[in-house]
Design a protein around this motif. Structure first.
Motif, PDB file in Angstrom:
ATOM      1  N   PRO A 110      11.710   0.082  -6.977  1.00 30.21           N
ATOM      2  CA  PRO A 110      12.207   0.434  -5.636  1.00 30.21           C
ATOM      3  C   PRO A 110      11.083   0.260  -4.611  1.00 30.21           C
ATOM      4  N   LYS A 169       9.765   0.495  -0.611  1.00 29.20           N
ATOM      5  CA  LYS A 169      10.041   1.127   0.675  1.00 29.20           C
ATOM      6  C   LYS A 169       8.883   0.833   1.611  1.00 29.20           C
ATOM      7  N   GLU A 180       7.636   1.949   5.323  1.00 32.63           N
ATOM      8  CA  GLU A 180       7.777   2.697   6.572  1.00 32.63           C
ATOM      9  C   GLU A 180       6.717   2.224   7.561  1.00 32.63           C
ATOM     10  N   SER A 195       5.680   1.885  -0.499  1.00 30.12           N
ATOM     11  CA  SER A 195       5.746   2.417  -1.857  1.00 30.12           C
ATOM     12  C   SER A 195       6.535   1.455  -2.725  1.00 30.12           C
ATOM     13  N   SER A 196       6.028   1.301  -3.938  1.00 30.66           N
ATOM     14  CA  SER A 196       6.657   0.436  -4.924  1.00 30.66           C
ATOM     15  C   SER A 196       6.706   1.283  -6.189  1.00 30.66           C
ATOM     16  N   ARG A 236       1.900   4.132  -4.014  1.00 27.47           N
ATOM     17  CA  ARG A 236       2.109   4.387  -2.588  1.00 27.47           C
ATOM     18  C   ARG A 236       0.800   4.150  -1.843  1.00 27.47           C
ATOM     19  N   ALA A 284      12.288  -7.454   2.782  1.00 28.51           N
ATOM     20  CA  ALA A 284      11.896  -6.063   3.043  1.00 28.51           C
ATOM     21  C   ALA A 284      10.894  -5.983   4.188  1.00 28.51           C
ATOM     22  N   ALA A 339      11.628  -4.050   7.837  1.00 27.36           N
ATOM     23  CA  ALA A 339      10.738  -3.004   8.357  1.00 27.36           C
ATOM     24  C   ALA A 339      10.284  -3.359   9.773  1.00 27.36           C
TER      25      ALA A 339
END
Lengths: 249, 249, 249, 249, 249, 249
Positions: free
Chosen positions: B15, B17, B19, B33-34, B38, B232, B236
């Protein structure tokens, strides 16, 4: 067909010379020259392991890489004499260490360390790969020393050599000299074994990113040079009576 | 078919993410984060170049990588606080710097520097590639800042992301977590661009040397993940109104 | 009556937020924010003491303070990466260590060390006092970990928090933000316990020396804020099921 | 009458060999061997002076001395790689620098620096004096380079060489090898010029203090060796067409 | 009423002696002894400011604190000789610098720096406050040197001295010797000016936190000693013909 | 016949003063002044040897030399505070250590170390020789301490002192002050024992090389001063009841 400053074909190695026993004390001692590049390599057997490796029944191989202050046209400070060790030096000596550890069975080496000192006396491109190719010869001399003294036998796992290749003016070229390297679009270092297996591949697009096909071509070119490198290593060792087969497990 | 501890298929990313704007001051600011890994990434515009780069009409991109003392199960000293910076740290931050320089047209950047600070808060494998993927987003934010303030335009040369892959138990697997990485035979890091060109390939046989075909498979696997990584990154950036096309030359 | 840039009254704290469990590995993990100031705090239990503390039946609490390179408007080098650790950093981490040692009964802690890492991600004044206030929460989490695992019980001696105050434009003000701090005549840091006892007082006249009455006023102001700080600490701990009374001897 | 392990008479030098042009880049390049001791010497012309010497119309000669990690039977860390430079190294390179500065007219050298790098590849006693004797040859090559390129002429002030002597088993002996040096009561290093004048005398009673007469005898013995050392230097230079007389003011 | 080992009353200073002109070269030179504690202080005028202070029309005062290796019963390494400067040293010299900057009008000092070197020859508690009290005298000598040479006039802003106090066995005591300090519950350092204004207050509860009233008592006790300290400073200066009033703006 | 700035004859020492017990803690404590030059010397007994000397039944004597930042007309950084220890410092403290080791029977000293700290408070030439002459007195005090406490007896091997001489304006002169030293052609340091034996001779031609006869003259001049130096050492020791004969083996 020659397209290079020194008249070499694109897939030709520079003149390669490996002398042994060039220093008095090290168990393994080599001077390797590849064209103008010239590196003094010493392999030292150290019966004491660093603390974090002790008591595990295994050995270690590590490398130090040092540029002579005048290996290049302009004098440079010695690494570590004024402030910290250069990042490029750190990166290179970690590569050399990893490459040569692939050659050794650490359990059979036993609880001792072999330190490979690589001193670049003349630099003209390809110093890290020449250090690995020469370093293997010095390492084999040290393993032979351990064999003859009965301390460790069968610790050789694989013959290891390395070479660089790059894309220069759109052409894939083997074993770049400094002037070629400085204008290469891609620079690839390949560490491989005698049977064509890979130990490490490091390729960087120095300028614009490049198609994958170029990387594939450069790996082909590098692997094609391995037999000649391996043969030169064996000749140098044979001339002092060392047979790699006797060092294997 | 799941063969992995966390139920992922061999070609699945963890997953992911990204930010943005997680710190107040940096021109580019990202938390990537993977899985459990993080990393806090900050891109800082520095109008003064190091001495050896001044007066050449070009800019520079460089990176610092720092492991939080408790990113791992056991506390480690901060790099540089007691003695010298660790060799692994040096090697990684040089890779991140090279990777992100491939994304930028240094002439169009002009005589300034962008510094990418990568602080690993939680480490679970793949920190160097996550730092590159997140670092690109922070870099793009900094380039957008330069564009909006009129200082430099068109300096983006390519979208860049990175991922690792490795051979575990004889299977090629994408995006290794720490427990996978620690038993992998080969560990490969691939940095590539949006159109599938390669920026850097680093592959190491951690144990015995491996056939070339394994490297080829791992490169394929890694390149297959690039569209998802690039997407991704774009999402972002889009969420804060940044369009990569406006940053290109 | 508001006399401050952000509309606060002279005796008001900035918005205070304490999150826990923000990193995966540390036994105690906190993100504390006080206005814009934001600090990541990790408490690590280390079962090995430094040599000079071993064999005395007592434990130790120590702190490291690190400013993120971009916690401030201009990027700064990481402490220790280029040359020595900054004097201000040394002074601050010694204060944090002393303050948090006051919270612990070292005999009951036993022969182990708790290390408090304080990473300032955003700096806007008051970082050393926020590090102490947040550090106490991380410390309590670590003590609770020791309690739950049966390693040490009753080691909490006192709840500890800290705040700053200063004379700005002739007025005593609590919890100065950076713009206030930079023009303050006096800057005072107070570390105190839940029952109003003092752990440390540090006050400096930044400009001309000041009357003692000003110091007294600032200590009053600071002590007045302690109940709110202690309450915030307790709430953060309660939300993860930690009750300070269970940690006391 | 031979009283020495290697059959030498007490006043005999070890076999001395001076090769030139052993590296590609340095303006002066020498490999000097004295028995087993072997030192690579490079003289580099540096057109920039250190700050404290600028603007005074004078030049400078300085030296760096580095022991190869395996110049001795046991591997030693490289100076500066782990912590600080060794005191012995500092002392020796200061001696070499002073000795070779005596050979040069700094005004005629002009505002530039000549750096003498001395890398000991094999150590068997007498490294500091061999470094001076070989260093003079490298220095003369650099001065000849300046003469031929028209940058500085007449900068040679004196021919300089050095040798050691010591009291071993009550006998004065010249040019001690390591096994002799390690049991010598007195160890003397003498730096002198072609006409027998002294540049530096350093004598240490390693064990009990010794009568002055011993020092006098050792100086005699050392001065007696100077003609042979000077002649070897001249031959090495003549073989590459350098005549010291053309370098003098 | 005497309650102390050396027979002093709780509010008595140790015998205080301030000698001047104890070194040949410094513009200000002082030996201050307070009981057994003895510190050599030198004030040096440095006409070059550090880079970050240049061009602002203001000066600077800074301090270095160094413990002689044998100022204490056991020999300690010199700070900085082996590895980094001790944290305690850093903290103390920052305090001394802040305290003495309060004595000076930086604009009137002009673009120059005064460096206060404090070498502790014998340590028996109270070294940081004695360094400030003695440092003021050395500083005044340097300011008088600037006045007499016409370089800067009126740069004195305030007379500054410092003293420590602590709670020992439940009693507030002034000017703690080492044996008292080591069992004190609270240790307070107060820096103040001639008219009773405060420059810095630093109080630490070494053991359990303490009631605020104790801090107040200790500040009272410290301020009560200021007239005697100021008087000793003035006498020392008067004996070499320096009148503080002539140094004020 | 006076030919010198201070009216001394060429073979006269500067006024020499040796005070003892000038610090509270060291086992040996001396302030030696030679003209303006003034050095604080402390001899510390350290019952723990460095690792490489342990278990051999022998002791060690070592020295540290430190220049006070304001021992000279211009303030200098403390050695080691900013970067590495100065080469001159290293060279000098190695000389002092060798010189004073000649005074001691290491077997009889036993497995302990005596550290000689030499702090130059005022420098006016001749600091290294004054440090040796004063250092011997401090060393003897430490040996007497060992004798009185029954830890080691008979460890004194020889009385040791040192002096410098040089050729100034063609004249051999003893004990050069700084202004003389700075224009000397030759600078010689001689360390000798009470019976005229030599411990160390170091002579350097600062400018042009010089005839051997000059060295001989300077050694004569230096040896001629030894009785006066030895006598001053004995008087200083006698005044505190120490008789060298009681310290010998």
């Amino acid at each position: 067909m020659s397209t290079r400053l020194d008249g070499r074909s694109t897939d030709a190695l520079r003149p390669l010379k490996i002398e042994t026993r060039v220093q008095k004390n090290p168990e393994g001692s080599v001077m390797i020259s590849s064209g103008v590049t010239r590196i003094l390599v010493a392999a030292s057997i150290d019966e004491s392991l660093p603390p974090w490796l002790r008591g595990k029944g295994s050995g270690w191989v590590t490398a130090e890489y040092a540029m002579h202050p005048r290996a290049n046209p302009h004098r440079q400070d010695r690494d570590g004499r004024r402030g910290k060790v250069d990042g490029r030096t750190t990166e290179i000596q970690r590569l050399i260490g990893r490459a040569l550890r692939a050659a050794v069975d650490m359990k059979k080496l036993g609880e001792r360390q072999i330190v490979i000192d690589c001193d670049v006396l003349d630099a003209d491109g390809g110093t890290r790969t020449a250090a690995i190719t020469g370093g293997f010869v010095a390492l084999a001399m040290a393993l032979d020393h351990l064999r003859r003294t009965g301390l460790a036998a069968g610790a050789l796992r694989a013959q290891v050599a390395a070479i660089s290749a790059g894309m220069v003016d759109g052409k894939a070229m083997l074993d770049l000299a400094y002037v070629e390297d400085s204008k290469a679009d891609v620079d690839l270092n390949v560490v491989a074994t005698g049977d064509g297996a890979l130990v490490e591949v490091q390729g960087t697009a120095e300028g614009p990113p490049v198609p994958r096909a170029h990387f594939d071509t450069l790996i082909d070119l590098s692997l094609g040079a391995m037999p000649a490198l391996m043969s030169a290593q064996k000749s140098a060792l044979a001339s002092i009576g060392i047979d790699l087969d006797l060092l294997r497990g």
